[in-house]
Design a protein around this motif. Structure first.
Motif, PDB file in Angstrom:
ATOM      1  N   SER A  97       0.856  -1.192   0.000  1.00 24.98           N
ATOM      2  CA  SER A  97       0.000   0.000   0.000  1.00 24.98           C
ATOM      3  C   SER A  97       0.891   1.241   0.000  1.00 24.98           C
ATOM      4  O   SER A  97       1.890   1.288   0.723  1.00 24.98           O
ATOM      5  CB  SER A  97      -0.882  -0.008   1.248  1.00 24.98           C
ATOM      6  N   LEU A  98       0.544   2.212  -0.825  1.00 23.77           N
ATOM      7  CA  LEU A  98       1.325   3.452  -0.897  1.00 23.77           C
ATOM      8  C   LEU A  98       0.666   4.569  -0.085  1.00 23.77           C
ATOM      9  O   LEU A  98      -0.563   4.656  -0.018  1.00 23.77           O
ATOM     10  CB  LEU A  98       1.466   3.909  -2.353  1.00 23.77           C
ATOM     11  N   LYS A  99       1.504   5.408   0.502  1.00 25.04           N
ATOM     12  CA  LYS A  99       1.009   6.625   1.163  1.00 25.04           C
ATOM     13  C   LYS A  99       0.987   7.742   0.130  1.00 25.04           C
ATOM     14  O   LYS A  99       2.023   8.049  -0.479  1.00 25.04           O
ATOM     15  CB  LYS A  99       1.917   6.977   2.339  1.00 25.04           C
ATOM     16  N   SER A 112      -9.371   2.464  -2.549  1.00 22.88           N
ATOM     17  CA  SER A 112      -8.399   1.448  -2.970  1.00 22.88           C
ATOM     18  C   SER A 112      -7.577   0.967  -1.776  1.00 22.88           C
ATOM     19  O   SER A 112      -7.829   1.350  -0.631  1.00 22.88           O
ATOM     20  CB  SER A 112      -7.480   2.032  -4.049  1.00 22.88           C
ATOM     21  N   ARG A 113      -6.557   0.178  -2.050  1.00 25.55           N
ATOM     22  CA  ARG A 113      -5.680  -0.333  -0.982  1.00 25.55           C
ATOM     23  C   ARG A 113      -4.702   0.732  -0.487  1.00 25.55           C
ATOM     24  O   ARG A 113      -3.996   0.528   0.497  1.00 25.55           O
ATOM     25  CB  ARG A 113      -4.918  -1.561  -1.477  1.00 25.55           C
ATOM     26  N   HIS A 114      -4.637   1.882  -1.192  1.00 24.14           N
ATOM     27  CA  HIS A 114      -3.666   2.921  -0.852  1.00 24.14           C
ATOM     28  C   HIS A 114      -4.244   3.920   0.158  1.00 24.14           C
ATOM     29  O   HIS A 114      -5.457   4.058   0.271  1.00 24.14           O
ATOM     30  CB  HIS A 114      -3.196   3.616  -2.125  1.00 24.14           C
ATOM     31  N   VAL A 129      -5.776   4.753 -10.027  1.00 28.03           N
ATOM     32  CA  VAL A 129      -5.607   3.633  -9.081  1.00 28.03           C
ATOM     33  C   VAL A 129      -4.736   2.539  -9.696  1.00 28.03           C
ATOM     34  O   VAL A 129      -3.858   1.972  -9.046  1.00 28.03           O
ATOM     35  CB  VAL A 129      -6.976   3.082  -8.632  1.00 28.03           C
ATOM     36  N   LYS A 130      -4.978   2.270 -10.987  1.00 27.35           N
ATOM     37  CA  LYS A 130      -4.172   1.265 -11.702  1.00 27.35           C
ATOM     38  C   LYS A 130      -2.692   1.677 -11.705  1.00 27.35           C
ATOM     39  O   LYS A 130      -1.790   0.841 -11.563  1.00 27.35           O
ATOM     40  CB  LYS A 130      -4.704   1.174 -13.138  1.00 27.35           C
ATOM     41  N   THR A 131      -2.446   2.980 -11.851  1.00 24.18           N
ATOM     42  CA  THR A 131      -1.068   3.495 -11.843  1.00 24.18           C
ATOM     43  C   THR A 131      -0.439   3.320 -10.462  1.00 24.18           C
ATOM     44  O   THR A 131       0.713   2.885 -10.343  1.00 24.18           O
ATOM     45  CB  THR A 131      -1.047   4.982 -12.265  1.00 24.18           C
ATOM     46  N   LEU A 132      -1.190   3.636  -9.408  1.00 21.83           N
ATOM     47  CA  LEU A 132      -0.686   3.453  -8.043  1.00 21.83           C
ATOM     48  C   LEU A 132      -0.385   1.967  -7.777  1.00 21.83           C
ATOM     49  O   LEU A 132       0.657   1.637  -7.200  1.00 21.83           O
ATOM     50  CB  LEU A 132      -1.702   3.969  -7.024  1.00 21.83           C
ATOM     51  N   ALA A 187       3.277   0.481  -6.918  1.00 19.64           N
ATOM     52  CA  ALA A 187       3.464  -0.286  -5.677  1.00 19.64           C
ATOM     53  C   ALA A 187       4.068  -1.667  -5.968  1.00 19.64           C
ATOM     54  O   ALA A 187       4.922  -2.155  -5.227  1.00 19.64           O
ATOM     55  CB  ALA A 187       2.134  -0.436  -4.946  1.00 19.64           C
ATOM     56  N   ASP A 188       3.608  -2.279  -7.059  1.00 25.60           N
ATOM     57  CA  ASP A 188       4.065  -3.633  -7.407  1.00 25.60           C
ATOM     58  C   ASP A 188       5.306  -3.622  -8.305  1.00 25.60           C
ATOM     59  O   ASP A 188       5.778  -4.683  -8.719  1.00 25.60           O
ATOM     60  CB  ASP A 188       2.942  -4.396  -8.132  1.00 25.60           C
TER      61      ASP A 188
END
Length: 315
Positions: A3-5, A25-27, A179-182, A186-187
């Motif tokens: 998860s990104l901040k 999202s998960r972020h 969100v797809k970019t985040l 992250a991955d």
């Protein structure tokens, strides 16, 4: 899954939709930067940006600096220790700000870059009669809309679609792309790439009032696309002469037919039966319009507002 901040920077409804998607999202959105509250209208009511309203509702810290280089603001932002900044429909950012997060700062732009860099990509895609547009996420650098591309997605422009409808569809699509970019950052599954080198990319300069005036001495199809591309905002206009008075007339929609009419482009036929304006190669029939000082309405209601039409001409 990592998860990104995230610190989110944006202002209008277009940006709020992306903020909402990140929040769901998960972020984690650790802070929001938006425009200062503004008083407007007759009662000088203080208005908050859609981005601020959403952030306050969800207890996300909000920053509204007048100057983005303000040292106190920059220090507060630094303390949030964000992995990445996400920018949607915000203002020019100084290097000290966009270089702050570890992963950098990316922007969502409503076009297929490098085409339609600038403030009004949605309007110009419609004005120019494009059949496709899309959205791009890219890392911000010191040049406007020229950073390395992260993700890009195409969207078909529908026949007779106006800028407002396209705006809403791109807003939803763009939020998912953010969100797809985040997720990809992250991955570590996104490979950034330079924008293609195009000798003459199409531009989307900021639209000023004088840019919204309709030129009638051009092709009917071009007039039609111009009106669609300006609708509903900032709205294309022409000027009527009603008796001794000149009044602006915004036109939001209409249809046209090609005709060898032999009349001067920009002349007007008006009666209880309808309103028609001659172009270079045909006739344009406004359907939704707004006379200066009046409400937006259909052409029938507009015509019913006049007892006589003898005193009405194009200015």
């Amino acid at each position: 899954m990592k998860s990104l901040k995230v610190v989110f920077l944006g202002t209008p409804e277009f940006a709020k939709t992306s903020l909402e998607a990140i929040h769901q999202s998960r972020h984690e959105v650790v802070g929001v930067v938006t425009v200062a509250d503004k008083a407007s209208g007759r009662g000088q009511k203080v208005n908050q940006s859609p981005v601020k309203i959403f952030a306050v509702q969800h207890n996300i810290p909000v920053f509204q600096p007048e100057k983005l280089r303000n040292p106190e603001f920059l220090e507060e932002l630094r303390k949030l220790n964000a992995d990445v900044f996400v920018v949607v429909a915000f203002r020019m950012m100084p290097k000290v700000l966009f270089e702050m997060p570890k992963m950098g700062t990316f922007n969502l732009h409503a076009s297929l870059l490098p085409d339609y860099r600038g403030a009004a990509p949605i309007n110009y895609a419609v004005i120019n009669g494009e059949q496709k547009t899309g959205a791009t996420t890219f890392f911000i650098n010191e040049k406007i809309d020229e950073g390395n591309i992260l993700l890009q997605e195409e969207l078909d422009i529908l026949p007779d679609e106006n800028a407002g409808s396209l705006h809403d569809r791109l807003m939803e699509m763009g939020a998912k792309l953010v969100v797809k970019t985040l997720d990809g950052l992250a991955d570590d599954s996104i490979q950034e790439r330079p924008q293609p080198q195009v000798e003459h990319p199409k531009n989307a300069y900021k639209i000023f009032k004088e840019d919204t005036k309709i030129q009638w001495d051009i092709l009917s199809g071009t007039v039609h696309q111009f009106i669609l591309g300006m609708s509903p905002y900032p709205a294309a206009f022409t000027t009527l002469k009603i008796g001794d008075e000149e009044k602006g007339l915004k036109i939001f929609s209409g249809k046209y037919e090609l005709a060898d009419h032999g009349k001067k482009a920009g002349t007007l036929d008006i009666s209880k039966n309808g309103l028609s304006i001659y172009t270079q190669d045909g006739i344009y029939y406004p359907q939704e319009l707004q006379l200066e000082g009046k409400k937006r309405m259909g052409v029938k209601d507009f015509l019913n507002g006049f007892r006589s039409f003898e005193h009405i001409t194009m200015a």
